[in-house]
Scaffold this motif. Structure first.
Motif, PDB file in Angstrom:
ATOM      1  N   UNK A 165     -64.101  57.703 -40.382  1.00 11.27           N
ATOM      2  CA  UNK A 165     -63.609  58.743 -39.474  1.00 11.27           C
ATOM      3  C   UNK A 165     -64.647  59.006 -38.383  1.00 11.27           C
ATOM      4  N   UNK A 166     -64.608  58.226 -37.326  1.00  7.80           N
ATOM      5  CA  UNK A 166     -65.508  58.451 -36.207  1.00  7.80           C
ATOM      6  C   UNK A 166     -66.962  58.466 -36.618  1.00  7.80           C
ATOM      7  N   UNK A 167     -67.341  57.587 -37.511  1.00  9.96           N
ATOM      8  CA  UNK A 167     -68.677  57.628 -38.099  1.00  9.96           C
ATOM      9  C   UNK A 167     -69.664  56.698 -37.412  1.00  9.96           C
ATOM     10  N   UNK A 168     -69.335  56.292 -36.186  1.00 10.82           N
ATOM     11  CA  UNK A 168     -70.258  55.447 -35.452  1.00 10.82           C
ATOM     12  C   UNK A 168     -70.128  53.976 -35.754  1.00 10.82           C
ATOM     13  N   UNK A 169     -69.108  53.593 -36.475  1.00  9.09           N
ATOM     14  CA  UNK A 169     -68.942  52.178 -36.784  1.00  9.09           C
ATOM     15  C   UNK A 169     -67.945  51.983 -37.894  1.00  9.09           C
ATOM     16  N   UNK A 170     -68.066  50.869 -38.560  1.00  4.57           N
ATOM     17  CA  UNK A 170     -67.127  50.472 -39.602  1.00  4.57           C
ATOM     18  C   UNK A 170     -67.714  50.743 -40.974  1.00  4.57           C
ATOM     19  N   UNK A 171     -66.931  51.366 -41.837  1.00  6.43           N
ATOM     20  CA  UNK A 171     -67.357  51.561 -43.214  1.00  6.43           C
ATOM     21  C   UNK A 171     -67.487  50.204 -43.894  1.00  6.43           C
ATOM     22  N   UNK A 172     -68.586  50.004 -44.629  1.00  8.26           N
ATOM     23  CA  UNK A 172     -68.886  48.677 -45.195  1.00  8.26           C
ATOM     24  C   UNK A 172     -67.731  48.123 -46.015  1.00  8.26           C
ATOM     25  N   UNK A 173     -67.179  48.942 -46.924  1.00  9.35           N
ATOM     26  CA  UNK A 173     -66.168  48.418 -47.841  1.00  9.35           C
ATOM     27  C   UNK A 173     -64.943  47.893 -47.076  1.00  9.35           C
ATOM     28  N   UNK A 174     -64.594  48.525 -45.957  1.00  9.25           N
ATOM     29  CA  UNK A 174     -63.441  48.078 -45.175  1.00  9.25           C
ATOM     30  C   UNK A 174     -63.742  46.820 -44.382  1.00  9.25           C
ATOM     31  N   UNK A 175     -65.020  46.459 -44.258  1.00  7.88           N
ATOM     32  CA  UNK A 175     -65.397  45.276 -43.514  1.00  7.88           C
ATOM     33  C   UNK A 175     -65.650  44.056 -44.369  1.00  7.88           C
ATOM     34  N   UNK A 176     -65.588  44.205 -45.687  1.00 12.13           N
ATOM     35  CA  UNK A 176     -65.750  43.029 -46.533  1.00 12.13           C
ATOM     36  C   UNK A 176     -64.593  42.063 -46.262  1.00 12.13           C
TER      37      UNK A 176
END
Length: 383
Positions: free
Chosen positions: A138-149
């Motif tokens: 949620x607008x956290x400055x980038x991509x959450x790691x788990x969603x980028x695997x």
């Protein structure tokens, strides 16, 4: 999904179902596993927000797919797990359940060695016919790691307008600014950063085969200058300005911090974020599996990208004209509401909130390849 010994979960879901007009749980439909290894469950005082998240997840899935069986698995409280609190829960899914769709709204940055363990676990899930779904952030400055695997499905967020009779009026990428009502109630104060979808590039992970031909080199080129794995893959409604009505006993504990669980009572409030869009999409996947006659989807990304541009997924683009506004009430302190004016500004990144690039035609790092349509389920029935 997670829990901490939420004894009223089934009752809360049934109450919520009656209020929103969906089917109540049938006997045995909801299973709660407090911890995956038999360690004592977390107390409610330690995890009020986690209890609310669990309620949101279950009701989002049940609202989308009322026939789906739901298993809620808590976190291990063993100190040996350290920050890797959900690894044991995910392993429990693969070793001890028949679940084929795993929705988990927990995101964090694991150590490099732990990243290898998670990547292996997600690959094992793909081999077993199990898909893992994670929020892009949620607008956290980038991509959450788990969603980028490369072995998971990342879910971004949209702002969805629904007409008075249930019609879809418009949909765009989720991004808000908000203005509080002035103390005298006569004007709106200066807009402040609100919320928006995270997304972007998983550095060091090359663009996977299933994104070839769909995610362009331009979109896949990350800050490292390389062609990277890019996420989210898909999107669903996440806008907290409208949100989804969630009902449950733990909401009272979040509203009145420090209150005893024995005094909690059923309460309903609005929630959003990619923590909402993820279980909503998990519910869609349960419907898709049902449409396939119960055949598991497994790791869904190859199928999803194969369907890009076919009408099975709606391409989410910019709105034209002035950004729409919505007035909603927002909790500002325990038991206190304040009106807020939300502006949907998904066309551009929100000042002060480092969200992703602008939403646009084709794949983008805010909504991926889009949101599923009715044709998506029709495709599943034919295949």
């Amino acid at each position: 999904m997670r829990t901490t010994g939420l004894g009223t979960l089934g009752q809360d879901v049934d109450t919520w179902s009656r209020h929103v007009g969906t089917r109540q749980l049938r006997p045995g439909q909801l299973t709660v596993v407090p911890t995956p290894d038999g360690t004592p469950a977390y107390t409610s005082a330690e995890t009020d927000s986690g209890l609310v998240e669990t309620t949101l997840d279950v009701e989002a899935v049940h609202g989308m797919a009322p026939d789906a069986d739901i298993i809620v698995i808590g976190y291990s409280t063993s100190p040996d797990n350290g920050p890797n609190f959900d690894l044991a829960s995910d392993m429990y899914v693969l070793d001890h359940t028949h679940a084929t769709i795993v929705s988990n709204s927990s995101t964090f940055m694991p150590t490099p060695r732990t990243q290898v363990a998670y990547d292996n676990l997600y690959q094992e899930g793909a081999l077993q016919g199990v898909g893992f779904y994670y929020p892009s952030g949620d607008g956290n400055g980038g991509l959450a790691y788990q969603a980028g695997d490369q072995w998971t499905t990342g879910v971004g967020g949209t702002s969805l307008a629904i007409g008075p009779h249930g019609s879809r009026e418009w949909e765009t990428g989720w991004g808000d600014t908000l203005s509080a009502l002035s103390p005298d109630g006569t004007s709106w104060q200066a807009p402040q950063p609100g919320g928006g979808t995270g997304g972007g590039w998983e550095r060091g992970t090359p663009r996977p085969w299933y994104q070839q031909g769909v995610v362009s080199d331009r979109e896949a080129t990350g800050p490292d200058g390389k062609i990277d794995r890019t996420s989210p893959d898909v999107a669903m409604d996440a806008d907290a300005a409208t949100g989804m009505l969630v009902g449950g006993t733990p909401l009272y504990g979040e509203t009145w911090p420090g209150s005893e669980e024995s005094s909690w009572k059923y309460t309903e409030r609005r929630y959003g974020g990619t923590s909402l869009s993820t279980p909503l999409f998990a519910g869609v996947q349960a419907l898709a599996q049902q449409a396939r006659g119960g055949t598991p989807l497994g790791f869904a990304n190859p199928t999803l990208y194969h369907l890009a541009g076919t009408g099975a997924l709606r391409d989410i683009t910019k709105l034209t004209g002035p950004p729409p506004a919505a007035v909603a009430q927002r909790w500002v302190s325990a038991g206190t509401f304040a009106p807020m004016l939300f502006q949907m500004l998904a066309q551009e990144p929100i000042p002060g909130v480092p969200v992703t690039t602008s939403v646009g035609p084709g794949f983008d790092t805010e909504t991926g390849i889009g949101a599923p349509t009715g044709e998506y389920l029709a495709q599943m029935r034919r295949n």
